[in-house]
Motif scaffolding. Structure first.
Motif, PDB file in Angstrom:
ATOM      1  N   VAL A  96      40.468  31.630  34.465  1.00  0.00           N
ATOM      2  CA  VAL A  96      40.200  33.053  34.739  1.00  0.00           C
ATOM      3  C   VAL A  96      40.651  33.424  36.147  1.00  0.00           C
ATOM      4  N   ILE A  97      40.365  32.562  37.107  1.00  0.00           N
ATOM      5  CA  ILE A  97      40.787  32.824  38.491  1.00  0.00           C
ATOM      6  C   ILE A  97      42.304  32.931  38.573  1.00  0.00           C
ATOM      7  N   THR A  98      43.004  32.013  37.920  1.00  0.00           N
ATOM      8  CA  THR A  98      44.464  32.038  37.923  1.00  0.00           C
ATOM      9  C   THR A  98      44.991  33.290  37.222  1.00  0.00           C
ATOM     10  N   GLY A  99      44.374  33.636  36.092  1.00  0.00           N
ATOM     11  CA  GLY A  99      44.807  34.809  35.350  1.00  0.00           C
ATOM     12  C   GLY A  99      44.637  36.095  36.138  1.00  0.00           C
ATOM     13  N   LEU A 100      43.493  36.258  36.785  1.00  0.00           N
ATOM     14  CA  LEU A 100      43.249  37.453  37.586  1.00  0.00           C
ATOM     15  C   LEU A 100      44.219  37.534  38.764  1.00  0.00           C
ATOM     16  N   THR A 101      44.471  36.400  39.390  1.00  0.00           N
ATOM     17  CA  THR A 101      45.419  36.377  40.509  1.00  0.00           C
ATOM     18  C   THR A 101      46.810  36.781  40.033  1.00  0.00           C
ATOM     19  N   GLY A 102      47.191  36.263  38.870  1.00  0.00           N
ATOM     20  CA  GLY A 102      48.495  36.606  38.320  1.00  0.00           C
ATOM     21  C   GLY A 102      48.625  38.087  38.021  1.00  0.00           C
ATOM     22  N   ILE A 103      47.594  38.665  37.431  1.00  0.00           N
ATOM     23  CA  ILE A 103      47.608  40.092  37.099  1.00  0.00           C
ATOM     24  C   ILE A 103      47.710  40.950  38.360  1.00  0.00           C
ATOM     25  N   LEU A 104      46.997  40.537  39.406  1.00  0.00           N
ATOM     26  CA  LEU A 104      46.927  41.346  40.624  1.00  0.00           C
ATOM     27  C   LEU A 104      48.147  41.171  41.531  1.00  0.00           C
TER      28      LEU A 104
END
Length: 277
Positions: A96-104
């Motif tokens: 989730v942390i990686t996914g949110l960072t990628g989106i942002l």
């Protein structure tokens, strides 16, 4: 794309995906050397799917136990399932942390931090971190039984750094995991299992490109099939080799390789248009 090019690209992707030397950098460099280019990320995603299939096959028993543990603990609260339940939570948290960072930040990173100079710097940093974790940090003795949510957050942040071109996903997660005190074996297992949701997630985001893109028309069905198969086989061999390597050797050899590749990229590919990276 010829069959020989498909085989070479498959080998490069498969053999480097799970080593701490940045598979994406190797894939880009190989495409530049052979003057091969594809619009979008369809081809790269296809090869990553082959690599993640190799992880699933290799860790199939672990995955079954983790899934059983996750649902078993929810239903029974049994101590038997507790470790696997929390290990699955740690995988989800880091993902989730990686996914949110990628989106942002992925759009910014992919435009502002790309090019040969950035890749060379990232490869050199990977080498430095590998030396530090090997020489300056005492390897911990903690396994998945001793992991905490804080470990998952740290590794998730480390994995997010791999969005920067040239930084190895497996390298950053391995280094951060060992820095947090995990054993080398636990850090490697955690890193490899983390690749499954991350790669599958990126595939979902690019599924439209895979289905409606021009990759099949440009590359051809046979070369793409060959590239996928070669990537799968070489990824499986790479996983087995790397795990056995770590049991009796040092990460410093990968550090030396990263330094050598960084010099090659900087001095021989430094004039290449950044948009090709």
């Amino acid at each position: 794309m010829t069959l020989l090019e498909a085989i070479i690209l498959g080998l490069v992707q498969g053999l480097t995906e799970f080593l701490p030397i940045s598979s994406s950098a190797h894939l880009v460099i190989t495409q530049l050397l052979f003057n091969i280019s594809f619009d979008g990320f369809g081809f790269e995603i296809l090869l990553h799917l082959a690599s993640v299939l190799a992880v699933i096959i290799y860790y199939r028993k672990d995955l079954i136990n983790i899934i059983r543990g996750f649902f078993g603990y929810i239903m029974t609260r049994s101590k038997e399932h507790k470790v696997n339940f929390w290990f699955s939570i740690y995988i989800l948290v880091a993902t989730v942390i990686t996914g949110l960072t990628g989106i942002l930040f992925e759009d910014y990173i992919s435009t502002a931090l790309k090019g040969p100079t950035m890749i060379a710097i990232s490869l050199a940093l990977t080498g430095i971190f590998l030396i530090i974790i090997e020489r300056a940090v005492k390897t911990g003795g903690r396994t998945e039984k001793d992991m905490t949510l804080f470990d998952a957050v740290l590794v998730g942040i480390g994995q997010s750094l791999a969005l920067i071109p040239g930084l190895s996903r497996s390298g950053t997660t391995l280094v951060v995991g060992m820095f947090a005190g995990l054993t080398k074996e636990t850090a490697v297992r955690y890193s490899f299992l983390l690749s499954i949701p991350v790669i599958l997630g990126s595939t979902v985001l690019a599924v439209d490109e895979l289905i409606h893109g021009e990759l099949l028309e440009i590359a051809g069905a046979l070369p793409l099939t060959v590239a996928f198969i070669v990537t799968f086989i070489s990824s499986l061999l790479g996983i087995v080799w790397f795990i056995n390597f770590l049991k009796k050797s040092k990460l410093i050899y990968f550090a030396m390789y990263c330094f050598a590749l960084a010099l090659f990229v900087y001095f021989f590919l430094g004039n290449v248009d950044p948009d090709q990276f």
